[in-house]
Design a protein around this motif. Structure first.
Motif, mmCIF file in Angstrom:
data_model
loop_
_atom_site.group_PDB
_atom_site.id
_atom_site.type_symbol
_atom_site.label_atom_id
_atom_site.label_comp_id
_atom_site.label_asym_id
_atom_site.label_seq_id
_atom_site.Cartn_x
_atom_site.Cartn_y
_atom_site.Cartn_z
ATOM 1 N N PHE A 195 -9.687 -0.333 -6.967
ATOM 2 C CA PHE A 195 -9.732 -1.325 -7.653
ATOM 3 C C PHE A 195 -9.336 -2.748 -7.797
ATOM 4 O O PHE A 195 -8.748 -3.116 -8.961
ATOM 5 C CB PHE A 195 -7.761 -0.422 -9.589
ATOM 6 N N GLY A 196 -8.823 -2.924 -6.691
ATOM 7 C CA GLY A 196 -8.596 -4.032 -6.332
ATOM 8 C C GLY A 196 -7.813 -3.861 -4.941
ATOM 9 O O GLY A 196 -6.415 -3.356 -4.701
ATOM 10 N N ILE A 197 -7.821 -4.988 -4.131
ATOM 11 C CA ILE A 197 -6.398 -5.526 -2.948
ATOM 12 C C ILE A 197 -6.685 -7.072 -2.272
ATOM 13 O O ILE A 197 -8.073 -7.309 -2.303
ATOM 14 C CB ILE A 197 -7.601 -4.687 -2.160
ATOM 15 N N SER A 198 -6.172 -6.999 -2.306
ATOM 16 C CA SER A 198 -5.505 -8.611 -1.641
ATOM 17 C C SER A 198 -4.064 -8.736 -1.207
ATOM 18 O O SER A 198 -3.538 -7.259 -0.676
ATOM 19 C CB SER A 198 -5.389 -9.498 -3.111
ATOM 20 N N ASP A 199 -4.197 -9.190 -0.548
ATOM 21 C CA ASP A 199 -2.607 -9.461 0.192
ATOM 22 C C ASP A 199 -1.308 -9.380 -0.344
ATOM 23 O O ASP A 199 -0.072 -8.574 0.084
ATOM 24 C CB ASP A 199 -2.475 -10.871 1.560
ATOM 25 N N ASN A 200 -1.555 -10.053 -1.796
ATOM 26 C CA ASN A 200 -0.382 -9.603 -2.533
ATOM 27 C C ASN A 200 -0.145 -8.247 -3.170
ATOM 28 O O ASN A 200 0.943 -8.237 -3.538
ATOM 29 C CB ASN A 200 -0.543 -10.706 -3.853
ATOM 30 N N ALA A 201 -1.437 -8.139 -3.571
ATOM 31 C CA ALA A 201 -1.371 -6.237 -3.897
ATOM 32 C C ALA A 201 -1.077 -5.392 -2.435
ATOM 33 O O ALA A 201 -0.055 -4.246 -2.873
ATOM 34 C CB ALA A 201 -2.993 -6.567 -3.919
ATOM 35 N N LEU A 202 -1.247 -5.699 -1.292
ATOM 36 C CA LEU A 202 -0.546 -5.043 -0.657
ATOM 37 C C LEU A 202 0.699 -4.919 -0.292
ATOM 38 O O LEU A 202 1.907 -3.820 0.145
ATOM 39 C CB LEU A 202 -1.025 -4.789 1.333
ATOM 40 N N SER A 203 1.314 -6.283 -0.521
ATOM 41 C CA SER A 203 3.043 -6.576 -0.233
ATOM 42 C C SER A 203 3.775 -6.159 -1.544
ATOM 43 O O SER A 203 4.538 -4.447 -1.359
ATOM 44 C CB SER A 203 3.332 -7.922 -0.161
ATOM 45 N N ILE A 204 3.147 -6.157 -2.888
ATOM 46 C CA ILE A 204 4.218 -5.727 -3.825
ATOM 47 C C ILE A 204 3.774 -3.807 -3.935
ATOM 48 O O ILE A 204 4.804 -2.784 -4.427
ATOM 49 C CB ILE A 204 3.300 -6.590 -5.299
ATOM 50 N N PHE A 205 2.740 -3.195 -4.048
ATOM 51 C CA PHE A 205 2.144 -2.079 -3.629
ATOM 52 C C PHE A 205 3.569 -1.571 -3.083
ATOM 53 O O PHE A 205 4.265 -0.078 -3.052
ATOM 54 C CB PHE A 205 1.012 -1.516 -3.249
ATOM 55 N N ALA A 206 3.668 -1.597 -1.909
ATOM 56 C CA ALA A 206 4.551 -1.118 -1.049
ATOM 57 C C ALA A 206 5.786 -1.168 -1.038
ATOM 58 O O ALA A 206 7.050 -1.027 -1.088
ATOM 59 C CB ALA A 206 4.481 -1.951 1.082
ATOM 60 N N TRP A 207 6.318 -2.619 -1.914
ATOM 61 C CA TRP A 207 7.291 -2.644 -2.201
ATOM 62 C C TRP A 207 8.085 -1.437 -3.702
ATOM 63 O O TRP A 207 9.133 -1.293 -3.646
ATOM 64 C CB TRP A 207 7.626 -3.656 -2.433
ATOM 65 N N ILE A 208 7.436 -1.521 -4.442
ATOM 66 C CA ILE A 208 7.093 -1.116 -5.312
ATOM 67 C C ILE A 208 7.587 0.977 -4.724
ATOM 68 O O ILE A 208 8.367 1.516 -5.221
ATOM 69 C CB ILE A 208 6.287 -0.735 -6.209
ATOM 70 N N GLY A 209 6.736 0.698 -3.847
ATOM 71 C CA GLY A 209 6.828 2.367 -3.372
ATOM 72 C C GLY A 209 8.205 2.198 -2.733
ATOM 73 O O GLY A 209 8.963 3.635 -2.513
ATOM 74 N N LEU A 210 8.808 1.249 -2.483
ATOM 75 C CA LEU A 210 10.020 1.353 -1.511
ATOM 76 C C LEU A 210 11.225 1.488 -2.624
ATOM 77 O O LEU A 210 11.919 2.793 -2.969
ATOM 78 C CB LEU A 210 10.361 0.099 -0.717
ATOM 79 N N GLY A 211 10.973 0.924 -3.874
ATOM 80 C CA GLY A 211 11.759 1.281 -4.760
ATOM 81 C C GLY A 211 12.140 2.713 -5.589
ATOM 82 O O GLY A 211 12.781 3.218 -5.964
ATOM 83 N N LEU A 212 10.529 2.362 -5.524
ATOM 84 C CA LEU A 212 10.829 4.885 -5.695
ATOM 85 C C LEU A 212 11.117 5.303 -5.245
ATOM 86 O O LEU A 212 11.542 6.280 -5.707
ATOM 87 C CB LEU A 212 9.281 4.795 -6.439
ATOM 88 N N SER A 213 11.056 4.888 -4.144
ATOM 89 C CA SER A 213 11.456 5.780 -2.912
ATOM 90 C C SER A 213 13.133 6.128 -2.463
ATOM 91 O O SER A 213 13.994 7.001 -3.058
ATOM 92 C CB SER A 213 11.258 5.646 -1.977
#
Length: 247
Positions: A80-98
């Protein structure tokens, strides 16, 4: 038949502490995995990374003929969309939920989101995420979804953990250990003649502080250690399906 399914799915009330420990450890492993992703995704698969994920997805779409076909074969939210910012934000959200799961709050929705997010990373990670432990984490995360109530995220919810899921965890552990043992026996003959550890410590990719000392141990020690490894990987896993005393 009714009693069979009752025992299989409902009588897991004695595993409430096991569920608590599994979920906290899963949260910890997810946190490490997403933290690594936050640090490494952009240089590895970012727009100017070593193997850009956007090029990978474009290649998949071209080979399969459509984006929809690509989504079915390589399911990832990054379609649905990919960019450097999206990759970083995605990973940090995953860290937060973890960290939320690690802290004691977990329900089926949160664990499903974490599983889908990490699967999305693995499926575009290419060679960097092609190791067996990535699939093991995804399978563990998927099974853990069914340990939790749909909404109640408290550390000790009233809903009893289904014992059937714990049997699936045992099956997962069994497959991992047996697979590790069998692939050795089917591979280099040094595992069968118990000589692999003669040179293992000088060729291992991540040596430990005591690797040098172990390397110079006598041959009988290396042979015993190899045999012990076979016992751990090929014999002990069968105890997982035995009575409590065997486990």
């Amino acid at each position: 038949m009714g009693n069979f399914f009752e025992e299989l799915f409902a009588r897991g009330n004695s595993y409430w502490l096991t569920r608590f420990i599994i979920l906290r450890l899963l949260g910890f492993v997810y946190a490490i995995a997403f933290l690594i992703a936050a640090q490494q995704l952009v240089p590895l698969i970012g727009e100017h990374g070593l193997t850009p994920a956007n090029h990978f997805l474009t290649s998949i779409q071209t080979q399969l003929g459509s984006r929809m076909a690509g989504m079915f074969n390589i399911p990832t939210l990054f379609w649905f969309g990919i960019s450097d910012n999206a990759l970083s934000i995605f990973a940090w959200i995953g860290l937060g939920l973890s960290l939320v799961v690690l802290g004691g709050y977990a329900n089926a929705i949160i664990l499903t989101v974490l599983w889908a997010m990490y699967m999305s990373i693995v499926h575009i990670g290419q060679v960097w995420y092609g190791y067996g432990w990535e699939i093991q984490l995804l399978e563990t995360g998927f099974l853990s979804i069914f340990l939790c109530p749909l909404l109640d995220g408290r550390p000790f919810p009233k809903c009893r953990p289904p014992i059937f899921v714990f049997w699936l965890f045992r099956w997962l552990g069994f497959r991992i250990m047996i697979g590790a043992g069998l692939i050795k026996l089917r591979g280099d003959t040094c595992w069968r003649d118990l000589t692999c550890l003669y040179y293992h410590y000088e060729t291992q990719p991540i040596p430990s502080p005591i690797s040098r000392y172990l390397h110079f141990a006598p041959h009988w020690f290396h042979q015993f250690a190899t045999a012990w490894n076979h016992f751990i990987e090929l014999i002990v896993p069968w105890f997982s399906f035995g009575p409590r005393t065997a486990r």
